[in-house]
Motif scaffolding. Sequence first.
Motif, PDB file in Angstrom:
ATOM      1  N   TYR A   1       2.650  -7.781  -9.639  1.00  0.00           N
ATOM      2  CA  TYR A   1       2.983  -7.865  -8.713  1.00  0.00           C
ATOM      3  C   TYR A   1       4.222  -8.462  -8.624  1.00  0.00           C
ATOM      4  O   TYR A   1       3.580 -10.279  -7.655  1.00  0.00           O
ATOM      5  CB  TYR A   1       2.552  -7.746  -7.651  1.00  0.00           C
TER       6      TYR A   1
ATOM      7  N   THR B   1       5.916 -11.733  -7.837  1.00  0.00           N
ATOM      8  CA  THR B   1       6.326 -12.257  -6.333  1.00  0.00           C
ATOM      9  C   THR B   1       7.303 -13.650  -7.443  1.00  0.00           C
ATOM     10  O   THR B   1       7.147 -14.517  -7.900  1.00  0.00           O
ATOM     11  CB  THR B   1       5.196 -13.225  -5.478  1.00  0.00           C
TER      12      THR B   1
ATOM     13  N   GLY C   1       3.089 -14.833  -1.236  1.00  0.00           N
ATOM     14  CA  GLY C   1       2.434 -13.235  -1.589  1.00  0.00           C
ATOM     15  C   GLY C   1       0.901 -13.209  -1.865  1.00  0.00           C
ATOM     16  O   GLY C   1       0.126 -12.312  -1.737  1.00  0.00           O
TER      17      GLY C   1
ATOM     18  N   ASN D   1      -0.542 -11.159   3.966  1.00  0.00           N
ATOM     19  CA  ASN D   1       1.053  -9.834   4.189  1.00  0.00           C
ATOM     20  C   ASN D   1       0.683  -9.732   5.572  1.00  0.00           C
ATOM     21  O   ASN D   1      -0.292  -9.558   5.695  1.00  0.00           O
ATOM     22  CB  ASN D   1       1.040  -8.654   3.458  1.00  0.00           C
TER      23      ASN D   1
ATOM     24  N   SER E   1      -2.627  -9.731   0.676  1.00  0.00           N
ATOM     25  CA  SER E   1      -2.100  -8.594  -0.137  1.00  0.00           C
ATOM     26  C   SER E   1      -3.086  -7.478  -0.761  1.00  0.00           C
ATOM     27  O   SER E   1      -2.473  -6.807  -1.491  1.00  0.00           O
ATOM     28  CB  SER E   1      -1.344  -9.801  -0.819  1.00  0.00           C
TER      29      SER E   1
ATOM     30  N   GLU F   1      -3.115  -4.281  -1.326  1.00  0.00           N
ATOM     31  CA  GLU F   1      -2.505  -3.321  -2.034  1.00  0.00           C
ATOM     32  C   GLU F   1      -3.489  -1.894  -2.912  1.00  0.00           C
ATOM     33  O   GLU F   1      -3.236  -1.244  -2.834  1.00  0.00           O
ATOM     34  CB  GLU F   1      -2.346  -3.648  -3.288  1.00  0.00           C
TER      35      GLU F   1
ATOM     36  N   LYS G   1      -1.015  -0.639   0.292  1.00  0.00           N
ATOM     37  CA  LYS G   1       0.134  -0.728   1.422  1.00  0.00           C
ATOM     38  C   LYS G   1       0.207   0.102   2.047  1.00  0.00           C
ATOM     39  O   LYS G   1       1.561  -0.167   3.033  1.00  0.00           O
ATOM     40  CB  LYS G   1       1.663  -1.368   0.360  1.00  0.00           C
TER      41      LYS G   1
END
Lengths: 296, 327
Positions: free
Chosen positions: A12, A14, A38, A41, A52, A56, A60
């Motif tokens: 991911y 960022t 990141g 969230n 995060s 994930e 999400k």
Amino acid sequence: MFKDLFQKKRKYATIPSERVGRGSEPGEERPRREIPEGLMNKCPKCGSIQYSKELEKNLKVCPNCGHHMRLNALERIQMTLDDAGFEEFDSGMVSVDPLQFPGYANKLEQQALKSGLREAVITGQGTIEGLPVVVAVMSFDFFTGSMGSVVGEKITRAIEIATERDLPLIIFSTSGGARMQESILSLMQMAKTSAALSRFNEKGGLYISVITDPTTGGVSASFATLGDINIAEPGAVFGFAGRIVIEQTIRQKLPDDFQTAEFNLAHGQLDLVVHRKELRQMLYKLIEMHTVKGGY
Amino acid sequence: MAGELPFEKPLVEMRQKINELKQFGADKGIDFSDEIARLEERYAQLEEEVYSNITAAQKMHLARHHQRPTSLDLIQLIFSDFIELHGDRLFGDDLAVIGGLAKLNGTPVTVIGQQRGKDTKDNIARFFGSAHPEGFRKALRLMHQADKFKRPIITFIDTKGAYPGNTAEERGQSEAIARNLREMAALGVPVICVVIGEGGSGGALAMAVGNRVLMLEHAIYSAISPNGAASILWKDASKADQAAEAMKITAKDLLEFEVIEEIVPEPKGGAHRDYEATAAAIKDSLVRHLGELSGLDSNALKEDRYQKFRKIGKFAYEQSSHVGVID
């Protein structure tokens, strides 16, 4: 190959906000943030804050309210297809500025930096539980998923390849509509993609349209609604005209659930609303059911 | 003259002066014929200047002119024996779309148009020419009927866009447009579409997937109305004129992009100045293009239409792998 993109350490990406560079001059000091970008969230719907990593793991989907957050094309491919053997089509295709539209060239650059993508759709062939499938996956974070020449061309080619190879087709849509910086050329992509689907359809191909949040305008009024089976994720906004435009037209406030997946299901516009956790399995089942044709 | 647009003001003023002079001469019994002849000559020059340099924004206003001929006006002048047919067989009869049977030089055709109102009351009944799903479905029903009876299809495009309302959404506005796009691609008869006024977005395209797309000289055609674009791009709908220039919406632009095949000339000052001349020019074009298509069988017609849209779009290739993926 494509799989290399999904190695753990850069899974991911960022992008530091300086790289996005919205008006920030080189050398200009930006205030330091307390939390590394990141790491945490915030759910845009209920406002709850999650790690995060946890989010994930939960694909999400907000563990608190069930809100399905937007995915980019890479995340979606990783979540949907088997790990190995993704063949990307037309990965180098990029937009030009055919109308010499004020600010378009710059905006394209910004969008690429912001999203880490070259355009608003990735197309290719992969497998779901071993069953081969052609996919086109749109990304809202590139230019609000708007359809210009490249999006239309890549999707059309994907449909044509599915037609030639006699494979099922899945298109994951998310889009704000036509890319107005390409005006008429953008509009014509609706006709082009739909015409390609007409041929695919005549040949008996299976097309599953997966509508994700949000899918509106020129995309909702072309390939996104033309699936043999139309599926949406829960809560996904799906409609032709924007909510604000409609409110101005009818001079009334619209209900909260207007144009959501559930609203569309109730009005007969969708076959299914499927939770992200069950989506891959559902796609597999649907494709599997079409592998043996009825024999007639 | 009536219904002049702002850019025509110099002409109006000059015409007024010429008329005043004529009147004065007649009243006083003085012969001004030399002066009048000179003024008329200058008027003709000025007219040439004004009308040969019509900008995209000015065309937008001409295309929206309240006296501009509508689909029904033109159908009456181009075809004979027009029989209007109604309804989508599913929900209702959307008056924003009209269609039926007619003869073009004696040959039966199916003709369908997007229909603005002629006055406020008519406009309300016709949703200002913005179709609901039932309008697009009526059009498709008539197109399938034409396909069955091997009649050519002629459509007239004149809409600000599909109707943006909750009822339209509930009944599947997206689906209605999308289905038309797909089904029109599969029609086995010649399809000729003429943009006569405003070609607004998906609502226009939903009836414009033709083997030939023609445009009246001052008609416009775009993915979003210039007003809509201005309000999204610059948060200011009053910058529509500016957006009109940037968006390349004129017939000349679209001919260059190979989105349309031909520009149909309008009478000086616009179609509203002379309905008959406008209709005659469209008829001439229609007959010629139908003649060209008449040699093609149904598969060839589908292929021709497919290729027309297949080639539209501009793009390039970059060599390196994915941009922006950061380690």
